[in-house]
Scaffold this active site. Structure first.
Site, PDB file in Angstrom:
ATOM      1  N   HIS A 268      17.991  14.272  14.375  1.00  0.00           N
ATOM      2  CA  HIS A 268      18.202  15.642  14.828  1.00  0.00           C
ATOM      3  C   HIS A 268      19.666  16.011  14.649  1.00  0.00           C
ATOM      4  CE1 HIS A 268      18.166  19.213  17.370  1.00  0.00           C
ATOM      5  NE2 HIS A 268      16.875  19.236  17.099  1.00  0.00           N
ATOM      6  N   ASP A 325       8.842  16.333  16.965  1.00  0.00           N
ATOM      7  CA  ASP A 325       7.688  16.289  16.075  1.00  0.00           C
ATOM      8  C   ASP A 325       7.032  14.914  15.984  1.00  0.00           C
ATOM      9  OD1 ASP A 325       7.703  19.006  15.076  1.00  0.00           O
ATOM     10  OD2 ASP A 325       9.624  18.489  14.181  1.00  0.00           O
TER      11      ASP A 325
HETATM   12  N1  CMC Z   1      15.128   9.449   8.081  1.00  0.00           N
HETATM   13  C1  CMC Z   1      16.031   8.703   7.426  1.00  0.00           C
HETATM   14  N2  CMC Z   1      17.342   8.981   7.400  1.00  0.00           N
HETATM   15  C2  CMC Z   1      17.732  10.073   8.068  1.00  0.00           C
HETATM   16  C3  CMC Z   1      16.834  10.900   8.756  1.00  0.00           C
HETATM   17  C4  CMC Z   1      15.485  10.537   8.748  1.00  0.00           C
HETATM   18  N3  CMC Z   1      14.574  11.269   9.389  1.00  0.00           N
HETATM   19  N4  CMC Z   1      17.508  11.915   9.311  1.00  0.00           N
HETATM   20  C5  CMC Z   1      18.787  11.747   8.987  1.00  0.00           C
HETATM   21  N5  CMC Z   1      18.934  10.636   8.224  1.00  0.00           N
HETATM   22  C6  CMC Z   1      20.172  10.043   7.714  1.00  0.00           C
HETATM   23  C7  CMC Z   1      20.650  10.789   6.480  1.00  0.00           C
HETATM   24  O1  CMC Z   1      20.137  10.223   5.319  1.00  0.00           O
HETATM   25  C8  CMC Z   1      22.137  10.638   6.608  1.00  0.00           C
HETATM   26  O2  CMC Z   1      22.478   9.319   6.243  1.00  0.00           O
HETATM   27  P1  CMC Z   1      23.804   9.043   5.347  1.00  0.00           P
HETATM   28  O3  CMC Z   1      24.927   9.355   6.260  1.00  0.00           O
HETATM   29  O4  CMC Z   1      23.680   7.636   4.937  1.00  0.00           O
HETATM   30  O5  CMC Z   1      23.702   9.999   4.190  1.00  0.00           O
HETATM   31  C9  CMC Z   1      22.390  10.730   8.121  1.00  0.00           C
HETATM   32  O6  CMC Z   1      21.177  10.255   8.714  1.00  0.00           O
HETATM   33  C10 CMC Z   1      22.677  12.135   8.603  1.00  0.00           C
HETATM   34  O7  CMC Z   1      21.619  12.979   8.166  1.00  0.00           O
HETATM   35  P2  CMC Z   1      21.732  14.519   7.825  1.00  0.00           P
HETATM   36  O8  CMC Z   1      20.701  14.857   6.795  1.00  0.00           O
HETATM   37  O9  CMC Z   1      23.158  14.878   7.534  1.00  0.00           O
HETATM   38  O10 CMC Z   1      21.333  15.163   9.204  1.00  0.00           O
HETATM   39  P3  CMC Z   1      21.039  16.696   9.480  1.00  0.00           P
HETATM   40  O11 CMC Z   1      21.585  16.987  10.809  1.00  0.00           O
HETATM   41  O12 CMC Z   1      21.489  17.534   8.337  1.00  0.00           O
HETATM   42  O13 CMC Z   1      19.449  16.738   9.487  1.00  0.00           O
HETATM   43  C11 CMC Z   1      17.212  16.667  10.220  1.00  0.00           C
HETATM   44  C12 CMC Z   1      18.678  16.841  10.639  1.00  0.00           C
HETATM   45  C13 CMC Z   1      16.335  16.911  11.432  1.00  0.00           C
HETATM   46  C14 CMC Z   1      16.854  17.725   9.140  1.00  0.00           C
HETATM   47  C15 CMC Z   1      16.994  15.243   9.666  1.00  0.00           C
HETATM   48  O14 CMC Z   1      17.242  14.302  10.666  1.00  0.00           O
HETATM   49  C16 CMC Z   1      15.623  15.036   9.047  1.00  0.00           C
HETATM   50  O15 CMC Z   1      15.429  15.327   7.865  1.00  0.00           O
HETATM   51  N6  CMC Z   1      14.627  14.519   9.841  1.00  0.00           N
HETATM   52  C17 CMC Z   1      13.280  14.364   9.332  1.00  0.00           C
HETATM   53  C18 CMC Z   1      12.537  15.679   9.432  1.00  0.00           C
HETATM   54  C19 CMC Z   1      12.223  16.040  10.848  1.00  0.00           C
HETATM   55  O16 CMC Z   1      11.728  15.236  11.615  1.00  0.00           O
HETATM   56  N7  CMC Z   1      12.483  17.310  11.211  1.00  0.00           N
HETATM   57  C20 CMC Z   1      12.228  17.838  12.546  1.00  0.00           C
HETATM   58  C21 CMC Z   1      13.489  18.138  13.269  1.00  0.00           C
HETATM   59  S1  CMC Z   1      13.329  18.450  15.030  1.00  0.00           S
HETATM   60  C22 CMC Z   1      12.314  19.825  15.263  1.00  0.00           C
HETATM   61  C23 CMC Z   1      12.336  20.858  14.237  1.00  0.00           C
HETATM   62  O17 CMC Z   1      13.380  21.439  13.930  1.00  0.00           O
HETATM   63  O18 CMC Z   1      11.277  21.156  13.703  1.00  0.00           O
END
Ligand code: CMC
Length: 390
Positions: A268, A325
């Site tokens: 998140h 989720d």
């Molecule tokens: N699985 C694997 N690695 C992850 C994940 C994940 N679900 N989420 C983040 N990371 C890693 C990412 O690869 C990065 O690693 P590195 O520093 O090595 O590149 C690090 O963690 C930071 O990630 P980010 O993409 O910069 O984080 P963000 O704040 O931009 O993204 C997020 C937040 C929710 C989009 C992301 O965590 C994600 O894609 N989660 C999976 C999809 C998901 O469950 N979404 C629902 C979110 S909560 C409710 C909603 O909004 O619907």
């Protein structure tokens, strides 16, 4: 441009001032209008929570009854609007139907396109909160080629939804009280989450003074993606792949660590210790599965996946925890809701949040049109080349 701060994904940009929802990502705190989500999940209903978010305070008994009556008055769709459903192909995506029909709804109520006062606002709220549920259920019936089941004004909000989804002309669907409460709880924990992508979209569109219907319809489109409201369906797909034996828990996590895919329902932008909504939903999912026979193999896989990930350095070091989720899909499955409706369920829950934010933005005298800047990285000045010289 020298003064601009590059902030991809606006992770460090406060886009507005808001008095609706408080999130502390380090401590895992979520409060709607000051009230902790855990208390609302335990004690409140979806409609009461919606009123809290939209009108700013918990309603009195009379206010709540009056609002419930208003919702019943507005639950039917204009017959003209029903033709919109025919414009979609068989198997049409319910999210596409939902956003299109919600946007069209404004056309059927031109008097509500300009919110003049509390009266017009309350009417628009009642229409949106009530009809989003009717449209959602109709989109499901349409996708199966089943006749629409009209809402029953004598039923509560959540029961009425399950009735429109699952009753047949000759047989009323009778959900258990536990199923109805689980649906209400699902909607309560989805009702708002400050400046997430869909809420920011609603505020952005609203900042142009676009009407409430158009603004929330754009929120539905933003919610559709797999990284946002589409994640609940993606979680189930992932768990099913593991159940089918295509991947094992460990090999799946290895793929995630190689960045070949994401662990859906994990991570998140704001929560860095735990997501309080995931805790509430995990407990509710467990209870509902136990009550309805005690067996959902996906629940066991979800638990194993969570435990394995939480003890792995890759996830620990990146502060990745289950989000809202991760367990919500288990609840929806137990309620008999098909996976392509999962993001639609999120949209029904999030409607009060979108409305509250649109209204806050709309009434705030300091609101300016949302218009971020950019860091230009394209070609420098160059002359136009005539066609015969290219
Ligand atoms: N699985 C694997 N690695 C992850 C994940 C994940 N679900 N989420 C983040 N990371 C890693 C990412 O690869 C990065 O690693 P590195 O520093 O090595 O590149 C690090 O963690 C930071 O990630 P980010 O993409 O910069 O984080 P963000 O704040 O931009 O993204 C997020 C937040 C929710 C989009 C992301 O965590 C994600 O894609 N989660 C999976 C999809 C998901 O469950 N979404 C629902 C979110 S909560 C409710 C909603 O909004 O619907």
């Amino acid at each position: 441009a020298g003064l601009l701060t590059f902030d991809p994904g606006y992770a460090n940009t406060g886009s507005c001032q808001s008095g609706i929802t408080f999130v502390d990502g380090e401590k895992g705190i979520l409060r709607y209008r000051g009230i902790p989500i855990e208390q609302l999940a335990e004690k409140s209903s979806f409609i009461e929570t919606a009123m809290l978010l939209i009108f700013g305070k918990l309603p009195t008994a009379e206010e709540r009854t009056a609002f419930r009556t208003l919702l019943s008055e507005h639950e039917l769709l204009h017959e003209g609007l029903l033709h919109h459903f025919d414009g979609f192909p068989p198997g049409g995506q319910p999210m596409a139907i939902l956003s299109a029909v919600i946007n069209s709804l404004g056309n059927y109520h031109p008097e509500l396109l300009e919110i003049q006062n509390m009266d017009t606002f309350t009417k628009a709220v009642a229409k949106l909160v009530s009809k989003v549920r009717t449209i959602a259920a109709f989109s499901y019936r349409k996708s199966l080629g089943l006749p629409f089941m009209y809402p029953d004004p004598n039923l509560s909000y959540c029961r009425n939804f399950l009735h429109m989804m699952f009753s047949m002309p000759n047989r009323d669907f009778e959900p258990t009280p536990q199923a109805v409460s689980a649906l209400s709880l699902f909607l309560v924990v989805h009702a708002d989450h400050e400046q997430n992508c869909s809420c920011s979209t609603v505020r952005m569109v609203g900042s142009t003074q676009a009407n409430l219907f158009a603004s929330v319809s754009s929120g539905i489109c933003a919610l559709w993606g797999r990284l946002h409201g589409g994640a609940n369906a993606a979680v189930i797909e992932m768990l099913e792949q593991i159940l089918s034996g295509r991947h094992r828990v460990k090999s799946y996590l290895d793929m995630v660590k190689r960045k070949e895919r994401r662990l859906m329902g994990f991570g998140h932008r704001v929560y860095k210790n735990f997501d309080p909504r995931a805790r509430v939903l995990k407990k509710a999912a467990h209870e509902l599965v136990m009550q309805s026979g005690g067996n959902d193999p996906l629940m066991d896989i979800a638990r194993e996946l969570e435990e394995t990930a939480l003890s792995d350095d890759y996830f620990k070091s990146r502060k990745l925890y289950p989000n809202v989720d991760f367990y919500s899909g288990i609840i929806l499955r137990a309620l008999g809701i098909p996976v392509n409706m999962f993001p639609v369920m999120f949209a029904i829950g999030r409607m009060p949040g979108w409305i509250a934010h649109w209204r806050e933005e709309n009434r705030d005298p300091t609101t300016r049109i949302h218009r971020p800047r950019q860091i230009y990285i394209g070609p420098p000045r160059r002359p136009y080349v005539p066609l015969d010289q290219r």
